[in-house]
Write an enzyme that holds these catalytic residues in place. Sequence first.
Site, mmCIF file in Angstrom:
data_model
loop_
_atom_site.group_PDB
_atom_site.id
_atom_site.type_symbol
_atom_site.label_atom_id
_atom_site.label_comp_id
_atom_site.label_asym_id
_atom_site.label_seq_id
_atom_site.Cartn_x
_atom_site.Cartn_y
_atom_site.Cartn_z
ATOM 1 N N ASP A 1 7.169 3.720 3.354
ATOM 2 C CA ASP A 1 7.422 4.810 4.293
ATOM 3 C C ASP A 1 8.919 4.792 4.607
ATOM 4 O O ASP A 1 9.730 5.279 3.817
ATOM 5 C CB ASP A 1 6.520 4.562 5.511
ATOM 6 C CG ASP A 1 6.522 5.671 6.526
ATOM 7 O OD1 ASP A 1 6.229 6.807 6.149
ATOM 8 O OD2 ASP A 1 6.792 5.394 7.710
ATOM 9 N N PHE B 1 0.248 11.355 7.666
ATOM 10 C CA PHE B 1 -0.340 10.035 7.878
ATOM 11 C C PHE B 1 -1.659 9.944 7.123
ATOM 12 O O PHE B 1 -2.574 10.722 7.359
ATOM 13 C CB PHE B 1 -0.546 9.746 9.367
ATOM 14 C CG PHE B 1 -0.828 8.292 9.610
ATOM 15 C CD1 PHE B 1 0.208 7.371 9.639
ATOM 16 C CD2 PHE B 1 -2.133 7.837 9.743
ATOM 17 C CE1 PHE B 1 -0.051 6.013 9.817
ATOM 18 C CE2 PHE B 1 -2.400 6.481 9.919
ATOM 19 C CZ PHE B 1 -1.355 5.572 9.962
ATOM 20 N N VAL B 2 -1.722 8.991 6.192
ATOM 21 C CA VAL B 2 -2.897 8.888 5.327
ATOM 22 C C VAL B 2 -3.676 7.593 5.571
ATOM 23 O O VAL B 2 -3.113 6.593 6.042
ATOM 24 C CB VAL B 2 -2.499 8.984 3.834
ATOM 25 C CG1 VAL B 2 -1.886 10.339 3.521
ATOM 26 C CG2 VAL B 2 -1.544 7.866 3.430
ATOM 27 N N ASP C 1 0.833 -1.206 0.000
ATOM 28 C CA ASP C 1 0.000 0.000 0.000
ATOM 29 C C ASP C 1 0.869 1.258 0.000
ATOM 30 O O ASP C 1 0.624 2.193 -0.760
ATOM 31 C CB ASP C 1 -0.957 0.004 1.203
ATOM 32 C CG ASP C 1 -0.273 -0.262 2.545
ATOM 33 O OD1 ASP C 1 0.956 -0.515 2.575
ATOM 34 O OD2 ASP C 1 -0.956 -0.222 3.582
HETATM 35 P P1 IMP Z 1 7.776 0.995 6.236
HETATM 36 O O1 IMP Z 1 8.372 -0.314 6.635
HETATM 37 O O2 IMP Z 1 8.146 2.098 7.203
HETATM 38 O O3 IMP Z 1 8.045 1.385 4.814
HETATM 39 O O4 IMP Z 1 6.238 0.875 6.503
HETATM 40 C C1 IMP Z 1 5.357 0.439 5.607
HETATM 41 C C2 IMP Z 1 4.040 0.122 6.306
HETATM 42 O O5 IMP Z 1 3.709 1.101 7.303
HETATM 43 C C3 IMP Z 1 2.927 0.187 5.306
HETATM 44 O O6 IMP Z 1 2.709 -1.048 4.703
HETATM 45 C C4 IMP Z 1 1.750 0.630 6.148
HETATM 46 O O7 IMP Z 1 1.119 -0.505 6.708
HETATM 47 C C5 IMP Z 1 2.339 1.451 7.256
HETATM 48 N N1 IMP Z 1 2.227 2.893 6.982
HETATM 49 C C6 IMP Z 1 3.226 3.772 6.702
HETATM 50 N N2 IMP Z 1 2.764 5.011 6.504
HETATM 51 C C7 IMP Z 1 1.416 4.923 6.644
HETATM 52 C C8 IMP Z 1 0.349 5.890 6.527
HETATM 53 O O8 IMP Z 1 0.527 7.092 6.242
HETATM 54 N N3 IMP Z 1 -0.912 5.409 6.732
HETATM 55 C C9 IMP Z 1 -1.180 4.104 7.026
HETATM 56 N N4 IMP Z 1 -0.216 3.170 7.147
HETATM 57 C C10 IMP Z 1 1.077 3.582 6.951
HETATM 58 MG MG MG Z 2 1.163 -2.349 4.966
#
Ligand code: IMP
Ligand code: MG
Length: 187
Positions: free
Chosen positions: A108, A157-158, A105
């Site tokens: 981040d 945060f979305v 999705d």
């Molecule tokens: P990463 O490992 O930090 O890249 O995190 C990825 C995961 O964090 C995504 O698959 C989402 O489940 C969650 N995430 C990161 N940012 C958001 C946001 O803005 N809204 C909702 N979930 C988020």
């Molecule tokens: Mg996710």
Amino acid sequence: MNTNAVLYNDLDRILVTREEIAKAVRELGEKLTEKFRGESPVFVCILKGASVFFTDLIREIDAPLTTDFMVVSSYGSSTKSTGVVKIVKDLDKPVVGKHVVLVEDIVDSGMTLSYLKRVFANREAASVSIVTLLDKPARRRVDLTVDYSCFNIPDAFVVGYGLDYDEKYRNLPDIGVLHPKIYAAEE
Ligand code: IMP
Ligand code: MG
């Protein structure tokens, strides 16, 4: 669209509309159809956030793909990454020699996907591609190549179109910035 509806009241603003999403998903489907011509890739949905995007995307791809599903945890109910990635539910089938497409999705920090990329390389997949609906490049903490991304978004945060806060808002058809008052108590 009725922006006075229950879920929309918790948004600061709408960031990406359902029409913009549908167009981007169609275009991405065309690119992936082209890329995997003559192949039979396995599309892996990273649950739960990618579920809505995934079901729309695979129907825009004209290729004999297969699907599999994985649950990873990195967030809990918080809006900040814990940096810990755990496979809660693994794939049903081995991926040795397969072209694997990881469908997320949002990217981040990039920690979840860089971890999964290593996992699939170790499992001897023929290739591992990364597809994401949203990308927040400003938040990246690891070096990660995202092969296909529909929208780059600012550091906010979305929720919506599969993305949640505390398991809610996944059924919102558009993507919006959650009003900070909703998670203020947590900080
Ligand atoms: P990463 O490992 O930090 O890249 O995190 C990825 C995961 O964090 C995504 O698959 C989402 O489940 C969650 N995430 C990161 N940012 C958001 C946001 O803005 N809204 C909702 N979930 C988020
Ligand atoms: Mg996710």
